[in-house]
Design an enzyme around this catalytic site. Structure first.
Site, PDB file in Angstrom:
ATOM      1  N   SER A 177       2.445   7.573   1.686  1.00 34.96           N
ATOM      2  CA  SER A 177       1.878   8.381   0.597  1.00 34.96           C
ATOM      3  C   SER A 177       0.370   8.536   0.738  1.00 34.96           C
ATOM      4  CB  SER A 177       2.231   7.776  -0.766  1.00 34.96           C
ATOM      5  OG  SER A 177       1.583   6.529  -0.942  1.00 34.96           O
ATOM      6  N   HIS A 178      -0.272   7.650   1.519  1.00 30.21           N
ATOM      7  CA  HIS A 178      -1.719   7.757   1.732  1.00 30.21           C
ATOM      8  C   HIS A 178      -2.058   7.775   3.225  1.00 30.21           C
ATOM      9  CE1 HIS A 178      -1.445   6.906  -2.495  1.00 30.21           C
ATOM     10  NE2 HIS A 178      -2.655   7.435  -2.607  1.00 30.21           N
ATOM     11  N   ARG A 182      -1.990  13.001   3.525  1.00 25.16           N
ATOM     12  CA  ARG A 182      -3.233  13.272   2.774  1.00 25.16           C
ATOM     13  C   ARG A 182      -4.075  14.374   3.422  1.00 25.16           C
ATOM     14  NH1 ARG A 182      -3.345  11.639  -2.583  1.00 25.16           N
ATOM     15  NH2 ARG A 182      -1.333  10.638  -2.557  1.00 25.16           N
ATOM     16  N   ARG A 240       1.242   8.417  -7.524  1.00 29.04           N
ATOM     17  CA  ARG A 240       1.669   9.817  -7.657  1.00 29.04           C
ATOM     18  C   ARG A 240       2.094  10.380  -6.298  1.00 29.04           C
ATOM     19  NH1 ARG A 240       1.318  13.274 -11.828  1.00 29.04           N
ATOM     20  NH2 ARG A 240       1.127  15.521 -11.466  1.00 29.04           N
ATOM     21  N   GLU A 278       3.771   8.986  -4.050  1.00 28.00           N
ATOM     22  CA  GLU A 278       5.191   8.680  -3.792  1.00 28.00           C
ATOM     23  C   GLU A 278       6.075   9.745  -4.427  1.00 28.00           C
ATOM     24  OE1 GLU A 278       6.953   6.576  -2.037  1.00 28.00           O
ATOM     25  OE2 GLU A 278       5.162   5.594  -1.268  1.00 28.00           O
ATOM     26  N   LYS A 296       1.718  -4.209 -20.230  1.00 25.56           N
ATOM     27  CA  LYS A 296       0.783  -4.920 -19.351  1.00 25.56           C
ATOM     28  C   LYS A 296       0.113  -3.939 -18.376  1.00 25.56           C
ATOM     29  CE  LYS A 296       3.572  -9.012 -19.902  1.00 25.56           C
ATOM     30  NZ  LYS A 296       4.230 -10.193 -19.321  1.00 25.56           N
ATOM     31  N   ARG A 349       7.950 -12.830   0.038  1.00 27.14           N
ATOM     32  CA  ARG A 349       6.920 -12.426   0.994  1.00 27.14           C
ATOM     33  C   ARG A 349       5.589 -12.211   0.294  1.00 27.14           C
ATOM     34  NH1 ARG A 349       5.079  -7.076   1.286  1.00 27.14           N
ATOM     35  NH2 ARG A 349       6.505  -5.403   0.669  1.00 27.14           N
ATOM     36  N   LEU A 350       4.535 -12.279   1.062  1.00 22.95           N
ATOM     37  CA  LEU A 350       3.221 -12.006   0.514  1.00 22.95           C
ATOM     38  C   LEU A 350       2.986 -10.506   0.509  1.00 22.95           C
ATOM     39  CD1 LEU A 350       0.997 -14.649   2.378  1.00 22.95           C
ATOM     40  CD2 LEU A 350       2.120 -14.842   0.139  1.00 22.95           C
TER      41      LEU A 350
HETATM   42  P1  NDP Z   1       3.520  -0.333  -4.391  1.00 22.36           P
HETATM   43  O1  NDP Z   1       4.199  -0.319  -5.704  1.00 22.36           O
HETATM   44  O2  NDP Z   1       4.326  -0.046  -3.176  1.00 22.36           O
HETATM   45  O3  NDP Z   1       2.780  -1.731  -4.255  1.00 22.36           O
HETATM   46  C1  NDP Z   1       1.997  -1.937  -3.173  1.00 22.36           C
HETATM   47  C2  NDP Z   1       1.494  -3.362  -3.119  1.00 22.36           C
HETATM   48  O4  NDP Z   1       2.498  -4.306  -3.491  1.00 22.36           O
HETATM   49  C3  NDP Z   1       1.153  -3.665  -1.686  1.00 22.36           C
HETATM   50  O5  NDP Z   1       0.104  -4.586  -1.655  1.00 22.36           O
HETATM   51  C4  NDP Z   1       2.482  -4.209  -1.180  1.00 22.36           C
HETATM   52  O6  NDP Z   1       2.352  -4.941   0.027  1.00 22.36           O
HETATM   53  C5  NDP Z   1       2.901  -5.074  -2.336  1.00 22.36           C
HETATM   54  N1  NDP Z   1       4.340  -5.281  -2.381  1.00 22.36           N
HETATM   55  C6  NDP Z   1       5.298  -4.336  -2.451  1.00 22.36           C
HETATM   56  N2  NDP Z   1       6.516  -4.908  -2.491  1.00 22.36           N
HETATM   57  C7  NDP Z   1       6.329  -6.251  -2.425  1.00 22.36           C
HETATM   58  C8  NDP Z   1       7.191  -7.383  -2.414  1.00 22.36           C
HETATM   59  N3  NDP Z   1       8.516  -7.238  -2.490  1.00 22.36           N
HETATM   60  N4  NDP Z   1       6.642  -8.605  -2.353  1.00 22.36           N
HETATM   61  C9  NDP Z   1       5.309  -8.754  -2.285  1.00 22.36           C
HETATM   62  N5  NDP Z   1       4.437  -7.730  -2.294  1.00 22.36           N
HETATM   63  C10 NDP Z   1       4.936  -6.485  -2.365  1.00 22.36           C
HETATM   64  O7  NDP Z   1       2.296   0.705  -4.305  1.00 22.36           O
HETATM   65  P2  NDP Z   1       1.849   1.852  -5.284  1.00 22.36           P
HETATM   66  O8  NDP Z   1       2.821   2.975  -5.181  1.00 22.36           O
HETATM   67  O9  NDP Z   1       1.576   1.321  -6.631  1.00 22.36           O
HETATM   68  O10 NDP Z   1       0.445   2.277  -4.596  1.00 22.36           O
HETATM   69  C11 NDP Z   1       0.422   2.747  -3.258  1.00 22.36           C
HETATM   70  C12 NDP Z   1      -0.984   3.087  -2.849  1.00 22.36           C
HETATM   71  O11 NDP Z   1      -1.467   4.181  -3.609  1.00 22.36           O
HETATM   72  C13 NDP Z   1      -2.019   1.983  -3.017  1.00 22.36           C
HETATM   73  O12 NDP Z   1      -2.584   1.734  -1.742  1.00 22.36           O
HETATM   74  C14 NDP Z   1      -3.062   2.549  -3.960  1.00 22.36           C
HETATM   75  O13 NDP Z   1      -4.415   2.227  -3.669  1.00 22.36           O
HETATM   76  C15 NDP Z   1      -2.856   4.043  -3.767  1.00 22.36           C
HETATM   77  N6  NDP Z   1      -3.320   4.766  -4.955  1.00 22.36           N
HETATM   78  C16 NDP Z   1      -4.546   5.371  -4.929  1.00 22.36           C
HETATM   79  C17 NDP Z   1      -5.017   5.993  -6.065  1.00 22.36           C
HETATM   80  C18 NDP Z   1      -6.378   6.589  -6.136  1.00 22.36           C
HETATM   81  O14 NDP Z   1      -6.758   7.072  -7.190  1.00 22.36           O
HETATM   82  N7  NDP Z   1      -7.165   6.611  -5.102  1.00 22.36           N
HETATM   83  C19 NDP Z   1      -4.213   6.070  -7.280  1.00 22.36           C
HETATM   84  C20 NDP Z   1      -2.970   5.358  -7.192  1.00 22.36           C
HETATM   85  C21 NDP Z   1      -2.535   4.739  -6.059  1.00 22.36           C
HETATM   86  P3  NDP Z   1       2.806  -4.191   1.392  1.00 22.36           P
HETATM   87  O15 NDP Z   1       1.789  -3.096   1.589  1.00 22.36           O
HETATM   88  O16 NDP Z   1       2.781  -5.246   2.449  1.00 22.36           O
HETATM   89  O17 NDP Z   1       4.180  -3.654   1.152  1.00 22.36           O
HETATM   90  O1  PYC Z   2      -1.107   8.538  -5.324  1.00 19.14           O
HETATM   91  O2  PYC Z   2      -1.626   8.352  -7.445  1.00 19.14           O
HETATM   92  C1  PYC Z   2      -1.914   8.605  -6.263  1.00 19.14           C
HETATM   93  C2  PYC Z   2      -3.313   8.984  -5.943  1.00 19.14           C
HETATM   94  C3  PYC Z   2      -4.247   9.480  -6.774  1.00 19.14           C
HETATM   95  C4  PYC Z   2      -5.383   9.685  -6.032  1.00 19.14           C
HETATM   96  C5  PYC Z   2      -5.107   9.298  -4.782  1.00 19.14           C
HETATM   97  N1  PYC Z   2      -3.837   8.862  -4.745  1.00 19.14           N
END
Ligand code: NDP
Ligand code: PYC
Length: 343
Positions: free
Chosen positions: A52-53, A57, A191, A193, A235, A309-310
């Protein structure tokens, strides 16, 4: 470049992915310094299995450029509003170069004062936050990063957008290993995703968002037109509000609603600020610094001993595979990226 056996996907070496990203961003008119910084972030995302990123992008960033949302040749301007604070005015350019410019002074101040903060102001943000905290943790610092986005997410108990997808990222150094890093949106998912599901014609889980009438829906397009939900109910909602406040009003920048208003219907990437905090363990621990790393390792071992997992484990594993196998992206995405070079 090779077509994968199913021909629905295309495999690129990391060098090919980097070269493609640079060509597309240059053709879109981005200045060389921004091209380097932005391309690296996108390739790192794809390399680490964060589709997604990643290269997707390129469509988003070039769209924002074409719509005039981004200043393509902005020169970030650095100042020091207080001894432990760094501010970089990104001049309306992408956030990556602004972070690169501010990072050395942030690290220096964190080492000098034990804690320091970097505010990126007036930047356009399309990216993940883990590159920032991973880089700082790689320097032995503990790091946190926050940024609002556009008002796309309803507060818990409501169905109309107020918050951005507002990610929170954390990095912790580990001896001889990649840092412990997590980075996630405070919405049920990023978003990006949902956008990928829309492109693939796939449904989304019913708890990801509401349609424009406030009803739960599994249709990606309807959630994008309605409101996303926060993760973890009240939360996630409170954390989303915290991100708005910390990386908006506190640093003199836009909230997600203000960013959406400033966008004026162009549907570009969010404009506003990012707050990055860096802590040097030696500040609290002095001569005892170092023990914190061993105690953290004991914590990580206890997590993994249960089979859990971490966060970031999956990402580092993907990185190791991409280093020799390259990355695989949908053929449709590859075609859409190549079309950007025909404009
Ligand atoms: P996820 O819900 O996939 O969560 C990602 C984080 O949780 C990662 O650190 C991931 O590690 C960890 N994780 C996921 N599953 C597990 C598990 N089972 N056990 C332990 N850790 C886990 O991501 P989001 O969809 O919430 O966000 C994705 C990306 O979008 C982020 O990088 C975020 O910065 C970006 N984003 C950017 C925005 C912006 O405004 N610039 C806005 C919103 C999001 P791992 O990577 O190893 O799977
Ligand atoms: O995926 O939510 C998102 C997002 C917003 C800005 C960059 N990524």
């Amino acid at each position: 470049m090779t077509l994968a056996p199913d021909a629905d996907t295309v495999r690129l070496s990391l060098d090919e992915a980097r070269s493609l990203a640079r060509r597309v961003l240059s053709a879109a008119g981005l200045s060389p310094a921004h091209v380097e910084a932005v391309a690296e972030t996108m390739v790192a995302g794809e390399r680490d299995g964060c589709a997604s990123h990643g290269l997707y992008r390129l469509l988003v960033a070039t769209d924002s450029i074409a719509k005039g949302v981004v200043s393509v040749d902005a020169v970030p301007a650095l100042d020091e509003p207080a001894p432990a604070l760094v501010r970089v005015d990104g001049g309306g350019g992408f956030a990556q170069l602004a972070f690169e410019r501010g990072r050395p002074l942030l690290v220096e101040k964190a080492r000098r004062f034990g804690i320091a903060a970097l505010a990126l102001n007036n930047v356009v943000h399309f990216a993940a936050l883990w590159p920032e905290v991973e880089a700082l943790a790689g320097e032995g610092l503990v790091a946190l990063a926050f940024t609002p986005s556009h008002a796309w997410v309803a507060p818990e108990g409501g169905t109309r957008p107020v918050f951005g997808t507002n990610p929170v990222a954390f990095g912790w150094p580990r001896p001889g290993r990649h840092p412990f890093v997590f980075d996630f949106a405070t919405s049920a998912t990023a978003r990006g995703e949902i956008e990928l599901r829309r492109r693939a014609g796939q449904p989304v889980p019913a708890d990801w968002g509401y349609d424009a009438d406030g009803a739960s829906t599994t249709v990606a397009k309807e959630v994008l037109a309605g409101a996303m939900r926060t993760f973890g109910g009240h939360k996630g909602s409170a954390l989303a509000a915290m991100v708005e406040l910390l990386a908006g009003p506190l640093i003199g920048d836009l909230t997600s609603q203000e960013s959406l208003d400033a966008d004026a219907g162009r549907k570009g990437s969010p404009l506003g600020g990012e707050l990055i905090l860096a802590l040097d363990p030696a500040g609290f621990l002095g001569a005892a610094a170092g023990q914190h790393l061993q105690r953290a390792e004991a914590l990580f071992e206890a997590i993994q001993a249960q089979g859990a997992r971490l966060p970031s484990e999956r990402r580092y594993a993907a990185r190791a595979v991409s280093a020799h196998e390259g990355v695989t992206i949908p053929a449709a995405l590859h075609r859409d990226i190549l079309k950007l070079l025909e404009r």
